[in-house]
Design an enzyme around this catalytic site. Structure first.
Site, PDB file in Angstrom:
ATOM      1  CD  GLU A 138     -15.267 -30.537 -35.686  1.00  0.00           C
ATOM      2  OE1 GLU A 138     -14.499 -30.158 -36.584  1.00  0.00           O
ATOM      3  OE2 GLU A 138     -14.863 -30.932 -34.566  1.00  0.00           O
ATOM      4  CG  HIS A 171     -10.632 -33.137 -38.266  1.00  0.00           C
ATOM      5  ND1 HIS A 171     -11.831 -33.762 -38.007  1.00  0.00           N
ATOM      6  CD2 HIS A 171     -10.542 -32.109 -37.385  1.00  0.00           C
ATOM      7  CE1 HIS A 171     -12.427 -33.137 -37.009  1.00  0.00           C
ATOM      8  NE2 HIS A 171     -11.686 -32.136 -36.613  1.00  0.00           N
TER       9      HIS A 171
END
Length: 226
Positions: A138, A171
Site C-alpha cells: 500500500e 478498504h
C-alpha cells in the site's frame, strides 16, 4: 531484468501488481478456506517482495519529485519519524473515529479490522499479510506510485488527496475519512524524508499494534464500551 525504468513505468508496474494481488483470493476461491488464506498470504508477501525489488534495482532512474526535493533524508530522521509515526497514526485514527462517531452516530469500530482479525483467528499465518505484505504494498502503490504519477500535473498536495481518497475507497470499510486522513498522514511522512521506508515503518508498526490489541481483547474477552 527491468532495470533503469522510469518512475512512470515502475509506478504503473506496481499498480498493476497490486491489482493482481488484491484480486488473488478469487484465484483460490474454489479451494478450502485454509488454502485461500494461505494462498492470499503468499501472494501478499510475494507482491511486497517484488515491489521492493523493483524499487531497489531502479532507484537511480525511477525517482519522484518528492524524493528529489526532500530535506530530512538522514537515516536518523527516517527511523525517528517512522517510529513516532506509528503512535501518531494511531492517535489520528482514534481522533477521526471519535469525530466521525459524534457526527454520524456510527459505531466506532472498523468492519475491515474485524474481518481481518476473524481471518487471523482462523489461520494465524495471515498476520504476515496484514502487518507486513499489505502495508508495504500500500505504501509503494498509494504513496510512492500514485503520487509519483500525478504530482507532476497536480503538485504534491492534490496528488496526496487523490491517493488518500483511493486508499480509503479500496478498504471498503464505510469510514472514508478515517482511512483518508491515515493515508494523508503517511503521505506527509513520505514527503518529509523523501523515503518510502518512513511511511512503511509507520504503517507496518501501526497495523501490528492494532492486530496485537485486537487479539489481546479477543482472548481476554474484553469488550469496548458502547
Amino acid at each position: 531484468m527491468p532495470k533503469n525504468m522510469s518512475i512512470q513505468k515502475v509506478s504503473l508496474s506496481m499498480v498493476l501488481l497490486y491489482g493482481l494481488v488484491f484480486f488473488s483470493p478469487y484465484i483460490f476461491s474454489p479451494f478450502s478456506s485454509d488454502i485461500v488464506i494461505s494462498g492470499t498470504t503468499f501472494t501478499y508477501i510475494l507482491g511486497a517482495g517484488l515491489m521492493i525489488w523493483l524499487y531497489i534495482i531502479n532507484k537511480n532512474t525511477a525517482v519522484t519529485t518528492v524524493e528529489k526535493e526532500a530535506k530530512l533524508t538522514s537515516p536518523v530522521f527516517i527511523y525517528l519519524l517512522g517510529v513516532s509515526g506509528i503512535f501518531l497514526a494511531m492517535i489520528i485514527q482514534a481522533v477521526v473515529f471519535g469525530i466521525e462517531t459524534a457526527i454520524t452516530g456510527a459505531e466506532p469500530s472498523s468492519q475491515n479490522t474485524q474481518n481481518i482479525i476473524a481471518v487471523i483467528l482462523a489461520n494465524p499465518l495471515f498476520i504476515l499479510a496484514t502487518t507486513i505484505g499489505g502495508p508495504i504494498m500500500e505504501e509503494f502503490v498509494f504513496r510512492r506510485s500514485l503520487i509519483g504519477l500525478t504530482e507532476t500535473y497536480t503538485g504534491f498536495w492534490i496528488a496526496a488527496i487523490i491517493s488518500s481518497s483511493l486508499f480509503s475507497v479500496i478498504h471498503q470499510d464505510g469510514h472514508f475519512f478515517v482511512y483518508f486522513f491515515m493515508g494523508f498522514f503517511f503521505a506527509l511522512l513520505y514527503k518529509m524524508t523523501g523515503k518510502i521506508w518512513t511511511s512503511i515503518i509507520a504503517h507496518c508498526g501501526m497495523n501490528t499494534l492494532v492486530v496485537i490489541a485486537q487479539l489481546v481483547m479477543h482472548y481476554a474477552n474484553i469488550e469496548l464500551p458502547k
